[in-house]
Write an enzyme that holds these catalytic residues in place. Structure first.
Site, mmCIF file in Angstrom:
data_model
loop_
_atom_site.group_PDB
_atom_site.id
_atom_site.type_symbol
_atom_site.label_atom_id
_atom_site.label_comp_id
_atom_site.label_asym_id
_atom_site.label_seq_id
_atom_site.Cartn_x
_atom_site.Cartn_y
_atom_site.Cartn_z
ATOM 1 N N GLU A 1 -0.068 -0.609 -5.034
ATOM 2 C CA GLU A 1 -1.297 0.888 -5.215
ATOM 3 C C GLU A 1 0.017 2.072 -5.946
ATOM 4 O OE1 GLU A 1 -4.041 1.212 -2.731
ATOM 5 O OE2 GLU A 1 -3.710 -0.729 -1.829
ATOM 6 N N TRP A 2 1.227 1.909 -6.476
ATOM 7 C CA TRP A 2 2.336 2.986 -6.792
ATOM 8 C C TRP A 2 1.135 4.235 -7.432
ATOM 9 C CZ3 TRP A 2 6.971 1.731 -9.904
ATOM 10 C CH2 TRP A 2 7.493 2.717 -10.092
ATOM 11 N N PRO A 3 0.338 3.693 -9.039
ATOM 12 C CA PRO A 3 -0.010 4.873 -9.141
ATOM 13 C C PRO A 3 -1.116 5.396 -8.095
ATOM 14 C CG PRO A 3 -0.334 2.614 -10.554
ATOM 15 C CD PRO A 3 0.687 2.722 -8.734
ATOM 16 N N TYR B 1 -1.755 5.802 -5.970
ATOM 17 C CA TYR B 1 -1.193 7.529 -5.147
ATOM 18 C C TYR B 1 -0.507 8.192 -5.865
ATOM 19 C CZ TYR B 1 -2.165 4.866 -0.966
ATOM 20 O OH TYR B 1 -3.497 3.534 0.352
ATOM 21 N N ASP C 1 0.912 -1.236 -0.214
ATOM 22 C CA ASP C 1 0.150 0.039 0.255
ATOM 23 C C ASP C 1 0.990 1.450 -0.267
ATOM 24 O OD1 ASP C 1 -2.236 1.818 0.217
ATOM 25 O OD2 ASP C 1 -3.034 0.277 1.897
ATOM 26 N N ASP D 1 -11.108 3.009 -3.170
ATOM 27 C CA ASP D 1 -11.174 1.835 -2.562
ATOM 28 C C ASP D 1 -12.621 0.978 -3.323
ATOM 29 O OD1 ASP D 1 -9.317 1.385 -1.515
ATOM 30 O OD2 ASP D 1 -9.777 1.513 0.544
HETATM 31 C C1 GLA Z 1 -5.804 1.266 1.352
HETATM 32 C C2 GLA Z 1 -6.153 0.266 -0.092
HETATM 33 C C3 GLA Z 1 -7.533 -0.957 0.795
HETATM 34 C C4 GLA Z 1 -6.829 -0.908 1.812
HETATM 35 C C5 GLA Z 1 -6.544 -0.597 3.057
HETATM 36 C C6 GLA Z 1 -6.199 -1.163 3.873
HETATM 37 O O1 GLA Z 1 -7.004 2.154 1.750
HETATM 38 O O2 GLA Z 1 -6.173 1.061 -0.897
HETATM 39 O O3 GLA Z 1 -6.452 -1.730 -0.583
HETATM 40 O O4 GLA Z 1 -5.713 -2.322 1.923
HETATM 41 O O5 GLA Z 1 -5.648 0.824 2.702
HETATM 42 O O6 GLA Z 1 -6.033 -0.390 5.464
#
Ligand code: GLA
Length: 413
Positions: free
Chosen positions: A193-195, A197, A160, A221
């Site tokens: 989740e690089w892109p 952010y 993350d 999410d």
């Molecule tokens: C971020 C991620 C979610 C999840 C939560 C956990 O929001 O995008 O997929 O992993 O953190 O805290």
């Protein structure tokens, strides 16, 4: 001498052109499995909610069900822990440790349990100082954490991006962890989740992201609702010129978890998620309660012909071809010149509407003189052989999708 030959063969294989993505030989088709976040979130009070709290018991029960109820056999092999598994502090040697009350056996023992079931274990960490839920993050400890995961027998890391600091720290952190994971020598799928952010701060270089990550989140999410699903689909279509070329074996855009089998989607909307996640070559990571799921949702998630579209060896991500009269037409090229095609009715009023689909509407991939047409969702129906200019009348429910396979005669035996 033997080693020299192996090194030469490996060098040739690794340098093969046309193989995009992180070159760790993993995730050659989109990863399939289960991930706890959307359904179970961060419930840490096992006294109040022993059945649903984030604990080794939850994952052991899920592992049992994944094997006994056909999920593993259907292809779902990664059992993935999300946030909230950690203790609030690292140990005396700075190593990460699981919460001792909720994971009394530790992650290594859980990994052994999961492996003994024929499954693989995924875990969660964060590139920044803390995870999104506030547990210790990996910043400053990338090598140590990668090695810890390898020592425990972890097979996938969701990484993350909360509390990352500067853009440079975020990007360096993602690169750094990718290299650290590879250096451990263990096969660990790297889900970033690089892109998601970095796109708030700069234009995403997807070629680079694909060089470091096996999959990556681009957007918010997912939640258990049709509104959330629509946003995901619309975002992917709006950015498809950037996203589609980046995807391929070893490198996947991740529109987040499958929420089929929960509370928020109607049957037609569940069909839409399964159809479009397959067309988009998305990782199929379910977040639901496999201990309690309806036979209909289970059958949809385990539909082998639909999964085969997602897992097709060509590894092409599908794209939206047309948006007209509140219908969306998508297609995904498949190996051997075949195509998967979906039609979604985006009108949310009235009953089923008729969409006239003709072969001439389809874009790049249709290479058949004789095409064999099969409807896979919402119900299976064999239309039979047509030529490439076929015309079909499809009835599509509001917020529902019809998914078809158009097999090219090149591969029909
Ligand atoms: C971020 C991620 C979610 C999840 C939560 C956990 O929001 O995008 O997929 O992993 O953190 O805290």
């Amino acid at each position: 001498m033997k080693c020299v030959w192996w090194a030469l063969i490996a060098a040739v294989v690794l340098c093969m052109p046309g193989v995009p993505g992180l070159n760790n030989g993993l995730a050659l088709t989109p990863p399939m499995g289960w991930l706890h976040w959307e359904r179970f979130m961060c419930e840490t009070d096992c006294v109040k909610d022993p059945t649903n709290c984030i604990s080794e018991q939850l994952f052991m029960q899920m592992a049992d069900v994944m094997v006994s109820n056909g999920w593993l056999k259907a292809g779902y092999k990664y059992l993935c822990i999300d946030d909230c598994w950690l203790a609030t502090h690292r140990d005396a040697n700075n190593r990460l440790q699981a919460d001792p009350t909720r994971f009394p056996g530790g992650i290594k023992k859980l990994a052994d349990y999961v492996h003994a079931h024929g499954l693989l274990l995924g875990i969660y960490q964060d590139v920044g100082k803390q995870t999104c839920a506030g547990y210790p993050g990996s910043q400053g400890f990338y090598e140590l954490d990668a090695q810890t995961f390898a020592d425990w027998g972890v097979d996938l890391l969701k990484f993350d991006g909360c509390y990352y600091g500067t853009l440079e720290q975020l990007e360096d952190g993602y690169r750094h962890m990718s290299i650290a994971l590879n250096r451990t020598g263990r096969h660990i799928v790297y889900s970033c989740e690089w892109p998601f952010y970095s796109r708030r701060l700069s234009k995403v270089n997807y070629t680079e992201v694909a060089e470091y990550c096996n999959s990556w989140r681009n957007f918010d999410d997912i939640q258990d609702s049709w509104t959330s699903l629509k946003t995901m689909i619309d975002f992917t279509a709006a950015l498809q010129d950037q996203l589609v070329p980046a995807a391929g074996p070893g490198a996947w855009n991740d529109p987040d978890m499958l929420v089929i089998g929960n509370f928020g989607l109607s049957w037609d909307q569940e069909v839409t998620q399964m159809a479009l996640w397959s067309i988009m070559a998305a990782p199929l990571l379910m977040s639901n309660d496999l201990r309690d799921i309806s036979p209909r949702s289970k059958a949809l998630l385990q539909n082998q012909e639909v999964i085969a579209i997602n897992q097709d060896s060509l590894g092409a991500q599908g794209y939206r071809v047309l948006k007209v009269d509140s219908f969306e037409l998508w297609e995904k090229p498949l190996a051997g010149g075949s195509l998967a095609v979906s039609v979604t009715n985006r009108k949310e009023i009235g009953g089923a509407r008729c969409f006239i689909l003709s072969g001439s509407m389809l874009g790049k991939g249709l290479a058949c003189k004789k095409c064999y047409l099969t409807q896979l969702l919402p119900t299976r129906y064999e239309y039979g052989s047509y030529n490439a200019t076929f015309v079909l009348q499809l009835s599509v429910n509001p917020s529902g999708t019809v998914l078809l396979k158009v097999e090219s005669d090149i591969i029909i035996k």
